[in-house]
Design an enzyme around this catalytic site. Structure first.
Site, short mmCIF file in Angstrom:
data_model
loop_
_atom_site.label_atom_id
_atom_site.label_comp_id
_atom_site.label_asym_id
_atom_site.label_seq_id
_atom_site.Cartn_x
_atom_site.Cartn_y
_atom_site.Cartn_z
N LYS A 51 0.71 -1.14 -0.04
CA LYS A 51 0.21 0.03 0.21
C LYS A 51 0.83 1.32 0.10
CE LYS A 51 -2.14 -1.12 3.84
NZ LYS A 51 -1.67 -2.45 4.07
N ARG B 42 -10.28 0.56 8.10
CA ARG B 42 -9.85 -1.09 8.50
C ARG B 42 -10.98 -1.72 9.06
NH1 ARG B 42 -3.69 -0.09 8.81
NH2 ARG B 42 -2.96 -2.01 8.35
N ARG C 279 11.63 -5.29 5.67
CA ARG C 279 11.23 -3.78 5.47
C ARG C 279 12.03 -3.00 6.63
NH1 ARG C 279 4.85 -2.00 5.60
NH2 ARG C 279 5.04 -3.17 7.67
N ARG D 298 10.31 -1.35 12.06
CA ARG D 298 9.10 -1.41 12.94
C ARG D 298 8.95 -2.43 13.78
NH1 ARG D 298 4.19 -0.07 8.72
NH2 ARG D 298 3.42 -1.41 10.43
N ARG E 276 -1.24 -9.59 13.00
CA ARG E 276 -1.59 -8.50 11.98
C ARG E 276 -2.61 -9.15 10.77
NH1 ARG E 276 3.56 -5.63 10.88
NH2 ARG E 276 2.26 -4.55 9.48
N1 LIG Z 1 10.13 -8.16 -2.50
C1 LIG Z 1 9.43 -7.37 -2.82
N2 LIG Z 1 9.21 -6.28 -1.74
C2 LIG Z 1 8.04 -5.55 -2.13
C3 LIG Z 1 7.33 -5.47 -3.25
N3 LIG Z 1 6.57 -4.17 -2.96
C4 LIG Z 1 6.78 -4.01 -1.86
N4 LIG Z 1 7.83 -4.38 -1.31
C5 LIG Z 1 8.43 -4.27 -0.02
O1 LIG Z 1 7.49 -4.75 0.91
C6 LIG Z 1 7.38 -4.16 2.12
C7 LIG Z 1 6.06 -3.83 2.64
O2 LIG Z 1 5.42 -2.88 1.58
P1 LIG Z 1 4.78 -1.73 2.00
O3 LIG Z 1 4.60 -0.69 0.76
O4 LIG Z 1 5.20 -0.88 2.97
O5 LIG Z 1 3.40 -2.41 2.23
P2 LIG Z 1 2.00 -1.90 3.11
O6 LIG Z 1 2.37 -2.44 4.59
O7 LIG Z 1 0.88 -2.49 2.39
O8 LIG Z 1 2.35 -0.48 3.22
C8 LIG Z 1 8.35 -2.87 2.00
O9 LIG Z 1 9.91 -3.14 2.49
C9 LIG Z 1 8.32 -2.69 0.38
O10 LIG Z 1 9.57 -2.05 0.15
C10 LIG Z 1 7.43 -6.59 -4.20
O11 LIG Z 1 6.74 -6.22 -5.17
N5 LIG Z 1 8.53 -7.47 -3.96
N1 LIG Z 2 -7.52 2.39 10.46
C1 LIG Z 2 -6.65 1.70 11.50
N2 LIG Z 2 -7.68 1.12 12.47
C2 LIG Z 2 -7.00 0.72 13.46
N3 LIG Z 2 -5.75 0.69 13.70
C3 LIG Z 2 -4.69 1.07 12.65
C4 LIG Z 2 -5.41 1.66 11.56
N4 LIG Z 2 -4.55 2.06 10.82
C5 LIG Z 2 -3.18 1.52 11.38
N5 LIG Z 2 -3.51 1.06 12.61
C6 LIG Z 2 -2.58 0.58 13.45
O1 LIG Z 2 -1.25 0.70 12.75
C7 LIG Z 2 -0.72 -0.39 12.72
C8 LIG Z 2 0.37 -0.33 11.51
O2 LIG Z 2 -0.64 0.42 10.39
P1 LIG Z 2 0.18 0.30 8.98
O3 LIG Z 2 1.21 1.12 9.11
O4 LIG Z 2 -1.03 1.07 8.07
O5 LIG Z 2 0.68 -0.95 8.74
P2 LIG Z 2 0.74 -1.90 7.32
O6 LIG Z 2 0.82 -0.73 6.17
O7 LIG Z 2 2.00 -2.79 7.55
O8 LIG Z 2 -0.52 -2.72 7.10
C9 LIG Z 2 -1.89 -1.50 12.53
O9 LIG Z 2 -1.25 -2.94 12.64
C10 LIG Z 2 -2.66 -1.06 13.66
O10 LIG Z 2 -2.32 -1.45 14.75
#
Ligand SMILES: Nc1nc2c(ncn2[C@@H]2O[C@H](COP(=O)(O)OP(=O)(O)O)[C@@H](O)[C@H]2O)c(=O)[nH]1
Ligand SMILES: Nc1ncnc2c1ncn2[C@@H]1O[C@H](COP(=O)(O)OP(=O)(O)O)[C@@H](O)[C@H]1O
Length: 220
Positions: A19, A93, A127, A160, A171
């Site tokens: 995301k 969420r 990450r 993190r 999660r």
């Molecule tokens: N190996 C790999 N890592 C990815 C890819 N896309 C994102 N990442 C990495 O996966 C981790 C999670 O991505 P992030 O954008 O933070 O996901 P979010 O938790 O949904 O916001 C980060 O360390 C990114 O750099 C991919 O296509 N391949």
């Molecule tokens: N909309 C939300 N409602 C409740 N908790 C949240 C929300 N957004 C974030 N959080 C809290 O912050 C943490 C990290 O969120 P986020 O950075 O969006 O994680 P990721 O992108 O890895 O899913 C979540 O696991 C939750 O504990």
């Protein structure tokens, strides 16, 4: 691209689905303001605000923070952006959060990143995050130019506290139980668009093409 109308989008997907990575590409390409609930919470934690300290233990235990706290935080920020186009990342969420958002704003589209859980676990434990900006890196996918340092500021990157294998499992459970119903909510509202894959670089061109089409429709 300069937007001619206000456009409001939400990006959803399990933790680690990309995301933040896709949001950075969307904001760069389409000029929407990016609002990340996780970044807002982490900035409250770094500033040691009372709210941040209270929420830190929920986050570190892989649980969602309470709906009323989260909705108040995000809706307050959105009120200050009344005439802007935005992309919400990480909110809503839960179904009550989606209802609270609907009461205040209409959402044009919801982008759902459908990435298998198996792919995600590996990504999250490698990450690295620049906390002040929310920029994310990955040892394998997009390593920083200098190991351990943010490309733009040269400041240190951190892992993190909630990116440990056990907390990631919790999660993902919270995602299945509390967030998947939000997909159904938006599907029945007719605004959900799902993108499936295991690689962001494969998913991104489809998201980009979809948004170009959507924004053209909105202007027409
Ligand atoms: N190996 C790999 N890592 C990815 C890819 N896309 C994102 N990442 C990495 O996966 C981790 C999670 O991505 P992030 O954008 O933070 O996901 P979010 O938790 O949904 O916001 C980060 O360390 C990114 O750099 C991919 O296509 N391949
Ligand atoms: N909309 C939300 N409602 C409740 N908790 C949240 C929300 N957004 C974030 N959080 C809290 O912050 C943490 C990290 O969120 P986020 O950075 O969006 O994680 P990721 O992108 O890895 O899913 C979540 O696991 C939750 O504990």
């Amino acid at each position: 691209m300069v937007l001619q109308r206000i456009f409001r989008a939400v990006i959803m997907g399990p933790p680690g689905s990309g995301k933040g990575t896709v949001s950075a590409r969307i904001t760069k390409t389409f000029g929407l303001s990016h609002i990340s609930s996780g970044d807002i919470l982490r900035s409250n934690i770094s500033n040691k605000s009372e709210l941040g300290l209270l929420m830190k233990c929920c986050i570190d235990q892989g649980q969602l923070v309470p709906d009323d706290v989260m909705s108040r935080l995000i809706l307050r920020d959105l009120r200050a952006m009344d005439h802007s186009s935005w992309l919400l990342d990480g909110f809503p969420r839960t179904v009550p959060q989606a209802e609270a958002l609907d009461d205040a704003h209409s959402v044009d589209t919801v982008i759902n990143l459908n990435v298998p859980f198996q792919t995600i676990k590996q990504r999250l434990t490698s990450r690295w995050t620049h906390l002040p900006s929310g920029r994310v890196y990955n040892v394998d996918f997009n390593p920083p130019k200098v190991p351990g340092l943010d490309d733009e500021t040269g400041e240190p990157l951190v892992q993190r506290d909630d990116d440990t294998p056990d907390t990631v499992t919790l999660r993902l459970k919270a995602y299945e139980n509390q967030t998947e119903p939000v997909l159904e909510y938006y599907r029945s509202n007719g605004v959900l668009e799902t993108f499936t894959g295991t690689e962001t670089n494969m998913i991104w061109p489809h998201v980009e093409a979809f948004l170009h089409k959507k924004l053209k429709q909105k202007v027409a």
